[in-house]
Design an enzyme around this catalytic site. Structure first.
Site, PDB file in Angstrom:
ATOM      1  N   ASN A  45      -2.987   2.233   8.633  1.00 44.68           N
ATOM      2  CA  ASN A  45      -4.240   1.835   7.994  1.00 44.68           C
ATOM      3  C   ASN A  45      -4.461   0.337   8.163  1.00 44.68           C
ATOM      4  OD1 ASN A  45      -4.360   0.148   5.288  1.00 44.68           O
ATOM      5  ND2 ASN A  45      -2.384   1.240   5.268  1.00 44.68           N
ATOM      6  N   PHE A  47      -7.998  -4.250   1.783  1.00 47.71           N
ATOM      7  CA  PHE A  47      -8.303  -4.388   0.352  1.00 47.71           C
ATOM      8  C   PHE A  47      -9.741  -4.015   0.014  1.00 47.71           C
ATOM      9  CE2 PHE A  47      -4.844  -7.835  -0.626  1.00 47.71           C
ATOM     10  CZ  PHE A  47      -3.876  -6.853  -0.651  1.00 47.71           C
ATOM     11  N   SER A  66       0.562  -7.037   2.380  1.00 46.53           N
ATOM     12  CA  SER A  66      -0.335  -6.230   3.208  1.00 46.53           C
ATOM     13  C   SER A  66      -0.585  -6.952   4.522  1.00 46.53           C
ATOM     14  CB  SER A  66      -1.667  -6.001   2.497  1.00 46.53           C
ATOM     15  OG  SER A  66      -2.605  -5.425   3.394  1.00 46.53           O
ATOM     16  N   ASN A  99      -3.108  -6.466   6.406  1.00 47.33           N
ATOM     17  CA  ASN A  99      -4.507  -6.255   6.783  1.00 47.33           C
ATOM     18  C   ASN A  99      -5.484  -7.298   6.252  1.00 47.33           C
ATOM     19  OD1 ASN A  99      -3.797  -3.845   8.152  1.00 47.33           O
ATOM     20  ND2 ASN A  99      -3.702  -2.793   6.183  1.00 47.33           N
ATOM     21  N   THR A 100      -4.983  -8.321   5.570  1.00 41.64           N
ATOM     22  CA  THR A 100      -5.793  -9.454   5.140  1.00 41.64           C
ATOM     23  C   THR A 100      -5.238 -10.700   5.804  1.00 41.64           C
ATOM     24  OG1 THR A 100      -6.384  -8.453   3.014  1.00 41.64           O
ATOM     25  CG2 THR A 100      -6.557 -10.847   3.183  1.00 41.64           C
ATOM     26  N   LYS A 126       5.664  -7.234  -4.360  1.00 45.60           N
ATOM     27  CA  LYS A 126       5.779  -6.271  -3.259  1.00 45.60           C
ATOM     28  C   LYS A 126       5.933  -7.025  -1.950  1.00 45.60           C
ATOM     29  CE  LYS A 126       3.883  -1.890  -1.642  1.00 45.60           C
ATOM     30  NZ  LYS A 126       2.866  -0.847  -1.912  1.00 45.60           N
ATOM     31  N   ASN A 186       6.257  -2.737   1.611  1.00 45.48           N
ATOM     32  CA  ASN A 186       4.917  -2.392   2.065  1.00 45.48           C
ATOM     33  C   ASN A 186       5.011  -1.762   3.455  1.00 45.48           C
ATOM     34  OD1 ASN A 186       2.019  -2.385   2.281  1.00 45.48           O
ATOM     35  ND2 ASN A 186       1.964  -4.194   0.970  1.00 45.48           N
TER      36      ASN A 186
END
Length: 350
Positions: free
Chosen positions: A110, A114, A172, A174-175, A210, A239
């Site tokens: 994915n 966010f 994460s 993805n940011t 995390k 994560n």
């Protein structure tokens, strides 16, 4: 797995993954999920950072990003739930498509970024949460924020009164530049701000951190050092990963975070190493798809576990199956409770 659940999962896997996920949440809210409540026993009851859990099997953040299915999820067998990630302002996330199944690998990739309704809407839903269920919130930062570290404290200040714990998510992939906050100095400053926001709450709640599975040995040691100094409640390991080794299928090279079965060994090794560097409780995440895998995480050093991707392939009946199977494994090996099993097999992973 019940026949109806098997049919539903087969149908959902024939459509776009993100659309399927939205339909799954609607089905849950329509009463189509398990309805037995949390599985528990004397062996499964778990004390975690001041919280009493009926069992140590939790829902990882990302499944219910916007806290829209809390009442339904509370009936599915989980010992605790984590929703979010929530950011100060609503944001759409990255362009679609951004979720990909890797069925052959029991995995998913994915790059959501966010996407969420923002802390105000999420706080209002959390205020109507089911009673008696341990619920946490994953804290995130807006993509266009000029002070991402402050965003975590802002969300905690707004939502902290409505949850039992909070998780600082700096892992994460993805940011943009988010994982930079895992560096020693940046992480220490960020956690200091979050802990100040926690102290200002009427009822200060446990705060977890995390981390990513892609940290080096030295970076893991730095995270442990900072976490110990910050006096947070615990660490969630881990994560999703950027690793793509050994994957199959047409989506294996998609950008984003990889979750599911391929992450199990990598995340468990990080967990085991981390448990040698801190006495803080650790929640093990990454590739948990069976009672045996949950048990391995616990024996490697986890006080509790979380899952998400395995639900895509096995459905929510998996939750109860894992909890019941874990109870049997503990009994088989002579453990009176989960705490006795923690770290009992850590050497296998070091």
């Amino acid at each position: 797995m019940k026949a109806l659940e098997r049919v539903g999962l087969t149908a959902l896997r024939r459509i776009d993954p993100e659309t399927a996920h939205g339909l799954a949440l609607k089905a849950l809210n329509a009463g189509l999920g398990p309805r037995g409540g949390a599985v528990t026993s004397d062996r499964l009851r778990t004390h975690l950072a001041g919280m009493e859990l009926p069992n140590p099997v939790g829902l990882a953040a990302g499944f219910d990003k916007n806290a829209t299915a809390l009442h339904a999820l509370a009936k599915t067998g989980f010992g605790f739930l984590e929703v979010g990630a929530a950011t100060p302002r609503p944001q759409p996330g990255n362009p679609k498509p951004r979720l990909f199944r890797l069925s052959q690998d029991g995995a998913a990739i994915n790059r959501f970024g966010f996407n969420n309704d923002g802390m105000e809407a999420i706080a209002e839903r959390l205020a109507k949460r089911p009673k008696g269920t341990v619920i946490g919130l994953n804290l995130g930062a807006n993509k266009d924020s000029t002070d991402k570290a402050q965003d975590f404290a802002t969300v905690l200040a707004r939502c902290g009164a409505e949850v039992d714990f909070a998780t600082v998510n700096v892992s994460s992939p993805n940011t943009e530049k988010l994982r930079d906050l895992q560096g020693k100095a940046a992480l220490a400053a960020l956690l200091d701000g979050v802990m100040q926001a926690r102290a200002a709450l009427t009822n200060p709640i446990p705060v977890f951190l995390k981390i990513a599975p892609d940290l080096t040995v030295d970076e893991i040691a730095e995270v442990a050092e900072v976490a110990n100094a910050a006096r947070i409640a615990g660490i969630i390991a881990t994560n999703t990963t950027l690793d793509r080794d050994g994957l199959h299928g047409p989506h294996r090279a998609e950008a984003g975070g990889l979750s599911g079965q391929p992450l199990f060994e990598k995340s468990t090794r990080v967990l085991a190493q981390l448990s040698t560097l801190t006495d803080l409780p650790i929640i093990g995440v990454g590739g948990v798809g069976s009672a045996e895998q949950a048990y391995q995480k616990i024996r490697a050093g986890a006080s509790a576990v979380q899952l998400y991707t395995a639900l895509v392939y096995s459905g929510l009946s998996l939750v109860g199956n894992i909890a019941k199977g874990l109870d049997q494994l503990l009994a088989r090996d002579g453990f009176a409770n989960v705490a006795e099993a923690v770290r009992s097999g850590r050497s296998d992973w070091l």
